[in-house]
Write a protein that holds these residues in place. Structure first.
Motif, PDB file in Angstrom:
ATOM      1  N   ARG A  89       0.755  -1.024   0.257  1.00  0.00           N
ATOM      2  CA  ARG A  89       0.197   0.266  -0.008  1.00  0.00           C
ATOM      3  C   ARG A  89       0.712   1.499  -0.105  1.00  0.00           C
ATOM      4  O   ARG A  89       0.594   2.330  -0.416  1.00  0.00           O
ATOM      5  CB  ARG A  89      -0.758  -0.321   1.117  1.00  0.00           C
ATOM      6  CG  ARG A  89      -2.361  -1.221   1.064  1.00  0.00           C
ATOM      7  CD  ARG A  89      -2.874  -0.916   1.925  1.00  0.00           C
ATOM      8  NE  ARG A  89      -2.673  -1.598   3.425  1.00  0.00           N
ATOM      9  CZ  ARG A  89      -3.149  -2.822   3.863  1.00  0.00           C
ATOM     10  NH1 ARG A  89      -3.589  -4.270   2.650  1.00  0.00           N
ATOM     11  NH2 ARG A  89      -2.504  -3.267   5.165  1.00  0.00           N
ATOM     12  N   GLN A  90       2.311   1.186   0.553  1.00  0.00           N
ATOM     13  CA  GLN A  90       3.064   2.474   0.911  1.00  0.00           C
ATOM     14  C   GLN A  90       3.543   2.799  -0.937  1.00  0.00           C
ATOM     15  O   GLN A  90       3.465   4.021  -1.036  1.00  0.00           O
ATOM     16  CB  GLN A  90       4.471   1.911   1.705  1.00  0.00           C
ATOM     17  CG  GLN A  90       4.001   1.767   2.943  1.00  0.00           C
ATOM     18  CD  GLN A  90       5.252   1.162   3.962  1.00  0.00           C
ATOM     19  OE1 GLN A  90       6.303   1.042   3.453  1.00  0.00           O
ATOM     20  NE2 GLN A  90       5.101   1.370   4.942  1.00  0.00           N
ATOM     21  N   ALA A  95      -5.057  -7.271  -6.964  1.00  0.00           N
ATOM     22  CA  ALA A  95      -4.202  -7.271  -5.052  1.00  0.00           C
ATOM     23  C   ALA A  95      -4.861  -5.649  -5.647  1.00  0.00           C
ATOM     24  O   ALA A  95      -4.694  -5.288  -4.234  1.00  0.00           O
ATOM     25  CB  ALA A  95      -3.204  -7.803  -6.169  1.00  0.00           C
ATOM     26  N   VAL A  96      -4.325  -4.943  -6.318  1.00  0.00           N
ATOM     27  CA  VAL A  96      -4.222  -3.404  -6.173  1.00  0.00           C
ATOM     28  C   VAL A  96      -5.645  -3.338  -5.960  1.00  0.00           C
ATOM     29  O   VAL A  96      -5.494  -2.226  -5.388  1.00  0.00           O
ATOM     30  CB  VAL A  96      -4.239  -2.804  -8.129  1.00  0.00           C
ATOM     31  CG1 VAL A  96      -4.447  -1.334  -7.901  1.00  0.00           C
ATOM     32  CG2 VAL A  96      -2.121  -3.050  -8.427  1.00  0.00           C
ATOM     33  N   SER A  97      -6.425  -3.397  -6.444  1.00  0.00           N
ATOM     34  CA  SER A  97      -7.894  -3.517  -6.247  1.00  0.00           C
ATOM     35  C   SER A  97      -8.420  -3.487  -4.433  1.00  0.00           C
ATOM     36  O   SER A  97      -8.716  -3.077  -3.993  1.00  0.00           O
ATOM     37  CB  SER A  97      -9.526  -4.318  -7.095  1.00  0.00           C
ATOM     38  OG  SER A  97      -9.183  -3.404  -8.450  1.00  0.00           O
ATOM     39  N   HIS A  98      -7.805  -4.570  -4.249  1.00  0.00           N
ATOM     40  CA  HIS A  98      -8.398  -4.856  -2.931  1.00  0.00           C
ATOM     41  C   HIS A  98      -6.737  -4.381  -1.616  1.00  0.00           C
ATOM     42  O   HIS A  98      -7.819  -3.031  -1.041  1.00  0.00           O
ATOM     43  CB  HIS A  98      -7.195  -6.459  -2.447  1.00  0.00           C
ATOM     44  CG  HIS A  98      -6.629  -6.586  -1.314  1.00  0.00           C
ATOM     45  ND1 HIS A  98      -7.589  -7.205  -0.461  1.00  0.00           N
ATOM     46  CD2 HIS A  98      -5.736  -6.988  -0.154  1.00  0.00           C
ATOM     47  CE1 HIS A  98      -7.602  -7.533   1.033  1.00  0.00           C
ATOM     48  NE2 HIS A  98      -6.051  -6.875   1.096  1.00  0.00           N
ATOM     49  N   LYS A 117      -9.031   3.076   0.638  1.00  0.00           N
ATOM     50  CA  LYS A 117     -10.290   4.194   0.378  1.00  0.00           C
ATOM     51  C   LYS A 117     -11.449   4.228   1.305  1.00  0.00           C
ATOM     52  O   LYS A 117     -11.250   5.001   2.241  1.00  0.00           O
ATOM     53  CB  LYS A 117     -10.872   3.384  -0.670  1.00  0.00           C
ATOM     54  CG  LYS A 117     -12.854   4.221  -1.195  1.00  0.00           C
ATOM     55  CD  LYS A 117     -12.861   4.191  -2.185  1.00  0.00           C
ATOM     56  CE  LYS A 117     -14.073   4.710  -2.808  1.00  0.00           C
ATOM     57  NZ  LYS A 117     -14.972   4.816  -1.673  1.00  0.00           N
ATOM     58  N   ASP A 118     -10.842   2.854   2.409  1.00  0.00           N
ATOM     59  CA  ASP A 118     -11.751   2.261   3.951  1.00  0.00           C
ATOM     60  C   ASP A 118     -10.969   3.170   4.680  1.00  0.00           C
ATOM     61  O   ASP A 118     -11.663   3.665   5.797  1.00  0.00           O
ATOM     62  CB  ASP A 118     -11.914   0.990   3.540  1.00  0.00           C
ATOM     63  CG  ASP A 118     -12.981   0.753   3.302  1.00  0.00           C
ATOM     64  OD1 ASP A 118     -13.777   0.615   2.292  1.00  0.00           O
ATOM     65  OD2 ASP A 118     -12.890  -1.042   2.883  1.00  0.00           O
ATOM     66  N   ALA A 119      -9.657   2.915   4.629  1.00  0.00           N
ATOM     67  CA  ALA A 119      -9.451   4.139   5.947  1.00  0.00           C
ATOM     68  C   ALA A 119      -9.083   5.386   5.672  1.00  0.00           C
ATOM     69  O   ALA A 119      -9.036   5.954   6.363  1.00  0.00           O
ATOM     70  CB  ALA A 119      -7.562   3.841   5.868  1.00  0.00           C
ATOM     71  N   GLU A 143      -6.879  11.889  -1.305  1.00  0.00           N
ATOM     72  CA  GLU A 143      -7.401  12.248  -1.150  1.00  0.00           C
ATOM     73  C   GLU A 143      -6.963  13.887  -0.007  1.00  0.00           C
ATOM     74  O   GLU A 143      -6.070  12.945   1.168  1.00  0.00           O
ATOM     75  CB  GLU A 143      -9.274  11.735   0.216  1.00  0.00           C
ATOM     76  CG  GLU A 143      -9.614  13.010   0.724  1.00  0.00           C
ATOM     77  CD  GLU A 143     -10.406  13.764   0.062  1.00  0.00           C
ATOM     78  OE1 GLU A 143     -10.551  14.765  -0.077  1.00  0.00           O
ATOM     79  OE2 GLU A 143     -11.177  12.957  -0.928  1.00  0.00           O
ATOM     80  N   PRO A 144      -6.600  14.906  -0.580  1.00  0.00           N
ATOM     81  CA  PRO A 144      -6.643  15.792  -0.074  1.00  0.00           C
ATOM     82  C   PRO A 144      -6.087  16.367   1.134  1.00  0.00           C
ATOM     83  O   PRO A 144      -5.425  16.322   2.633  1.00  0.00           O
ATOM     84  CB  PRO A 144      -5.957  17.316  -1.001  1.00  0.00           C
ATOM     85  CG  PRO A 144      -7.426  16.508  -1.995  1.00  0.00           C
ATOM     86  CD  PRO A 144      -7.693  15.213  -2.208  1.00  0.00           C
TER      87      PRO A 144
END
Length: 112
Positions: free
Chosen positions: A29-30, A59-62, A68-70, A87-88
């Motif tokens: 994710r980093q 994997a990218v979608s996961h 996104k949830d975070a 998200e800014p």
């Protein structure tokens, strides 16, 4: 404000950052976050992220879903296409507050 109040605020800050810290704690994710930073404000489609990270589409979608949830990543829909971007005003900014509060407490305790 007494130290007890300040420690309670710090506990609250940690709690509000838990999901973000978990999301960005993963190296994959980093990598996705770094790729999205490089894309600017326009965002990227999953296929573009896949080609830059050499990860599979699933994997990218996961990982995008976790980000996104975070509250770190958001999606902009254009017709049938989804563009993912950082998200800014994301919850990543809460980390600044957490770090600032930790630094203040460390500095204040060093003076005692």
């Amino acid at each position: 404000m007494n130290n007890n109040d300040r420690f309670n605020i710090l506990k609250s800050d940690f709690k509000s950052c838990t999901q973000v810290l978990t999301a960005i704690g993963d190296e994959t994710r980093q990598l996705i976050v770094i790729v999205l930073i490089g894309s600017g404000c326009s965002g990227m489609r999953v296929g573009e992220i896949t080609s830059q990270t050499h990860l599979s589409r699933p994997a990218v979608s996961h990982h995008l879903k976790i980000l996104k949830d975070a509250g770190i990543v958001d999606v902009r829909k254009v017709a049938t296409m989804n563009y993912y971007y950082l998200e800014p005003s994301s919850k990543l900014m809460n980390l600044k507050k957490l770090i600032n509060n930790i630094e203040e407490l460390i500095n204040d305790h060093g003076k005692e």
